[in-house]
Design an enzyme around this catalytic site. Structure first.
Site, PDB file in Angstrom:
ATOM      1  N   THR A  48       0.833  -1.198   0.000  1.00 12.28           N
ATOM      2  CA  THR A  48       0.000   0.000   0.000  1.00 12.28           C
ATOM      3  C   THR A  48       0.873   1.256   0.000  1.00 12.28           C
ATOM      4  O   THR A  48       2.065   1.207   0.290  1.00 12.28           O
ATOM      5  CB  THR A  48      -0.980  -0.033   1.199  1.00 12.28           C
TER       6      THR A  48
ATOM      7  N   GLU B 294      -2.835  -4.529  -2.085  1.00 12.30           N
ATOM      8  CA  GLU B 294      -2.945  -5.374  -0.884  1.00 12.30           C
ATOM      9  C   GLU B 294      -1.576  -5.912  -0.458  1.00 12.30           C
ATOM     10  O   GLU B 294      -0.760  -5.178   0.014  1.00 12.30           O
ATOM     11  CB  GLU B 294      -3.974  -6.493  -1.053  1.00 12.30           C
TER      12      GLU B 294
ATOM     13  N   GLU C 195      -6.730  -8.217  -3.408  1.00  9.08           N
ATOM     14  CA  GLU C 195      -7.561  -7.540  -2.403  1.00  9.08           C
ATOM     15  C   GLU C 195      -8.645  -8.430  -1.804  1.00  9.08           C
ATOM     16  O   GLU C 195      -9.114  -8.195  -0.689  1.00  9.08           O
ATOM     17  CB  GLU C 195      -8.209  -6.301  -3.024  1.00  9.08           C
TER      18      GLU C 195
ATOM     19  N   SER D 279      -8.606  -1.130   5.785  1.00 12.80           N
ATOM     20  CA  SER D 279      -8.156  -0.290   6.902  1.00 12.80           C
ATOM     21  C   SER D 279      -7.632   1.044   6.396  1.00 12.80           C
ATOM     22  O   SER D 279      -7.157   1.860   7.191  1.00 12.80           O
ATOM     23  CB  SER D 279      -7.031  -0.987   7.662  1.00 12.80           C
TER      24      SER D 279
ATOM     25  N   GLY E   3      -1.361  -2.245   6.398  1.00 16.76           N
ATOM     26  CA  GLY E   3      -2.389  -3.206   6.805  1.00 16.76           C
ATOM     27  C   GLY E   3      -3.304  -2.575   7.840  1.00 16.76           C
ATOM     28  O   GLY E   3      -3.559  -1.368   7.814  1.00 16.76           O
TER      29      GLY E   3
HETATM   30  N1  GLY Z   1      -5.334  -4.069   1.745  1.00 19.24           N
HETATM   31  C1  GLY Z   1      -5.108  -3.124   2.748  1.00 19.24           C
HETATM   32  C2  GLY Z   1      -6.328  -2.403   3.160  1.00 19.24           C
HETATM   33  O1  GLY Z   1      -7.198  -2.188   2.336  1.00 19.24           O
HETATM   34  O2  GLY Z   1      -6.473  -2.035   4.289  1.00 19.24           O
END
Ligand code: GLY
Length: 593
Positions: A415, A435, A452, A480, A501
């Protein structure tokens, strides 16, 4: 061109902004992009970060995870572009130079402050589950959850990408420069090559086995079977060709036609772990405009992305619970501050686990979760002097049946976050992702495809009770990501966000506390050693002064853990001047004029 659900508004607002930008006089003191985004300027920005000082600008500024991407954004802003224009340029370069984190094969959330209307808007470019997916997608034949990487690597985890459509939507609404011009830097870099950064090289080496699973990905990242090394000049002609197509055809170039067919074929033929994404999924994908979620903290409104992200709600809950405690008086080195932050986080994560998911599919107590009275009740639980022995979800105001959810995601560092302020006063705060690092490890047309869908719960029920974040066709997995704009007296004062994350939530909340309560500038706030608590251990950042807090918090009853904490916070303070801060844990900078 593709349009979102609010097509009429987009057309009108986009045209108005194009005119506004066309009419704009080059801001006083600004220079051409080439003159602002020089190698010397980048070196100075890097030196400021190393010295722990913010970068100051008068007119516009970009903070993001890679200097080449920041330079691309600054060039666009210096040429009179808006933050939406710069966002496109930054994302397209990040997709090339930081491919492990975000790109055209992923999804993103944007919160935007419009200087003209003085309104906040959020755009949801989250991936969707394929229409042919079943809730049991990540279960073995016995109904047990698959191993995390068994699920991630391959086509099974790939959701319909949202980032290309979001970029186009943002540009249609708020862009000023021609769409195709925003692709120039990324195309040049892809054709001429860029130097592989230490972070990218390190992650390729660490992930070499998984990257070797699929031939196209292996050929790019492991030429002749050897991981790309630092400083290698890497070209990506396929990405350049994709960008040229998208520059002339718009996001449709990704969602229909040859590239869409390639995405689907790559997913459906992934050896050993194919997925069910179809051309129909791509063709019907839509960006969704959603109301921002705001929570009050010390005379500020902290605003961000609501469901399907848990970001703004959980950050808002943490801050809302802490509002009645005087963290400024306690200070940043006081274990009592961290006891309060740690247990407020645990309480917020308990609610996150139970209630938060894609509210288009499950009823959610969105307003109730950040209701001031509810948070005051939850805050009263923090009144003791030791860690809470039991942490349970609360009872937010809610008029639907309740689900129960369990956090199944093993979220590893990936991310990226981009913060931008333009010379018109517009503010963009976007968190963007594929992701896991390198996503599904599937690559086509020069970009990686996301994983994702593993942000969904792998289980559908717990003890017979349905889980809110279970997979459903067309649903968006809970996130998140917490792109944030902090408002004071109806004006933006801070843009911030991070990768990491589910720790994104803790990184973002803590940095806002550091900036607001502990009077730190944005660089100090993002650099401050981390102590984050989700629902398990209280994690303290290894090799920093945060380690000293660990025994003290352990003595208060927390289970503690000292570990690397890979945030990537990028923040801009908007005051008399603009001040940018870039996370020292990553390779980014803040740069402006
Ligand atoms: N894949 C990380 C998030 O969307 O929080």
């Amino acid at each position: 061109m593709r349009f979102s659900l609010t097509v009429a508004f987009s057309l009108i607002a986009g045209a108005a902004l194009a005119q506004q930008t066309a009419d704009a006089v080059q801001p006083e003191g600004s220079t051409t992009g080439a003159a602002v985004a020089t190698t010397e300027a980048v070196a100075a920005a890097q030196a400021a970060k190393d010295a722990g000082e913010p970068v100051t600008a008068e007119n516009y500024i970009v903070a993001a995870a890679n200097p080449l991407a920041v330079q691309a954004g600054v060039e666009v802003l210096a040429a009179g572009g808006t933050a939406a224009d710069a966002l496109v340029a930054v994302q397209l370069v990040l997709g090339l130079v930081e491919p492990q984190s975000s790109g055209l094969g992923g999804g993103a959330f944007l919160i935007w402050y419009d200087a003209e209307t003085q309104e906040l808007t959020t755009l949801d470019g989250r991936e969707t589950a394929p229409l042919a997916a079943t809730p049991q997608l990540f279960q073995t034949k016995d109904g047990e959850p698959m191993g995390f990487f068994d699920a991630v690597v391959g086509g099974r985890s790939v959701g319909t990408p949202g980032t290309p459509a979001l970029l186009e939507d943002a540009h249609t609404r708020w862009g000023g420069l021609a769409w195709s011009r925003l692709f120039d830097t990324a195309i040049s870099l892809a054709e001429d090559g860029f130097e592989v950064s230490p972070r990218l090289a390190g992650l390729i080496e660490r992930d070499a086995e998984r990257l070797g699973t699929f031939a196209t990905t292996a050929e790019y990242f492991l030429p002749n079977g050897t991981p790309l090394s630092v400083g290698t000049v890497l070209q990506n002609p396929e990405y350049a060709a994709t960008l040229r197509k998208m520059a002339s055809e718009g996001a449709d170039a990704i969602y229909t036609g040859a590239i869409a067919r390639d995405i689907v074929e790559t997913v459906q033929t992934a050896a050993g772990n194919p997925g069910v994404l179809s051309e129909l999924d791509l063709a019907v994908y839509q960006v969704k405009e959603r109301a921002p979620v705001c929570a009050t903290y010390r005379d500020h409104e902290v605003c961000g992305m609501g469901p399907p992200s848990s970001g703004a709600l959980t950050v808002g809950q943490i801050l809302g619970m802490l509002d009645s405690y005087d963290l400024a008086e306690l200070g940043s080195e006081n274990p009592e501050s961290w006891r309060l932050i740690g247990d407020a986080s645990r309480l917020a994560f308990a609610d996150r686990g139970r209630f938060m998911a894609d509210s288009d599919f499950v009823p959610m107590p969105t307003a109730g979760l950040v209701d001031a009275d509810y948070l005051a009740d939850r805050a009263a639980l923090l009144d003791g002097d030791e860690a809470l022995e039991e942490v349970e979800p609360g009872n937010p105001g809610f008029d639907h049946s309740r689900n129960w959810a369990d956090d199944q995601s093993l979220e590893l560092p990936s991310t990226s976050h981009i913060s931008i302020v333009d010379s018109f006063g517009n503010v963009a705060s976007m968190t963007t992702t594929i992701e896991n690092a390198f996503g599904s490890r599937l690559m086509t047309n020069g970009f990686l495809l996301n994983n994702e869908l593993t942000d969904f719960s792998f289980r559908t029920h717990s003890d017979g009770v349905p889980i809110a974040n279970a997979l459903a066709p067309g649903k968006r997995p809970r996130s998140s990501m917490s792109p944030t704009i902090v408002m004071k007296d109806d004006a933006p004062v801070l843009a911030i966000g991070s990768p990491g994350g589910s720790r994104i939530i803790g990184y973002t909340a803590k940095s806002i506390i550091a900036w607001m309560d502990w009077d730190m500038d944005v660089q100090q706030a993002v650099s401050l050693p981390h102590a984050v608590n989700r629902f398990g251990t209280f994690d303290f950042e290894a090799g920093t002064s945060a380690e000293d807090l660990a025994p003290e918090l352990e003595a208060l009853g927390f289970e503690v853990n000292v570990r690397d904490l890979n945030s990537g916070l990028h923040a801009i303070e908007i005051g008399e001047t603009l001040q940018g801060g870039a996370d020292p844990r990553r390779e980014g900078i803040a740069l402006g004029d």
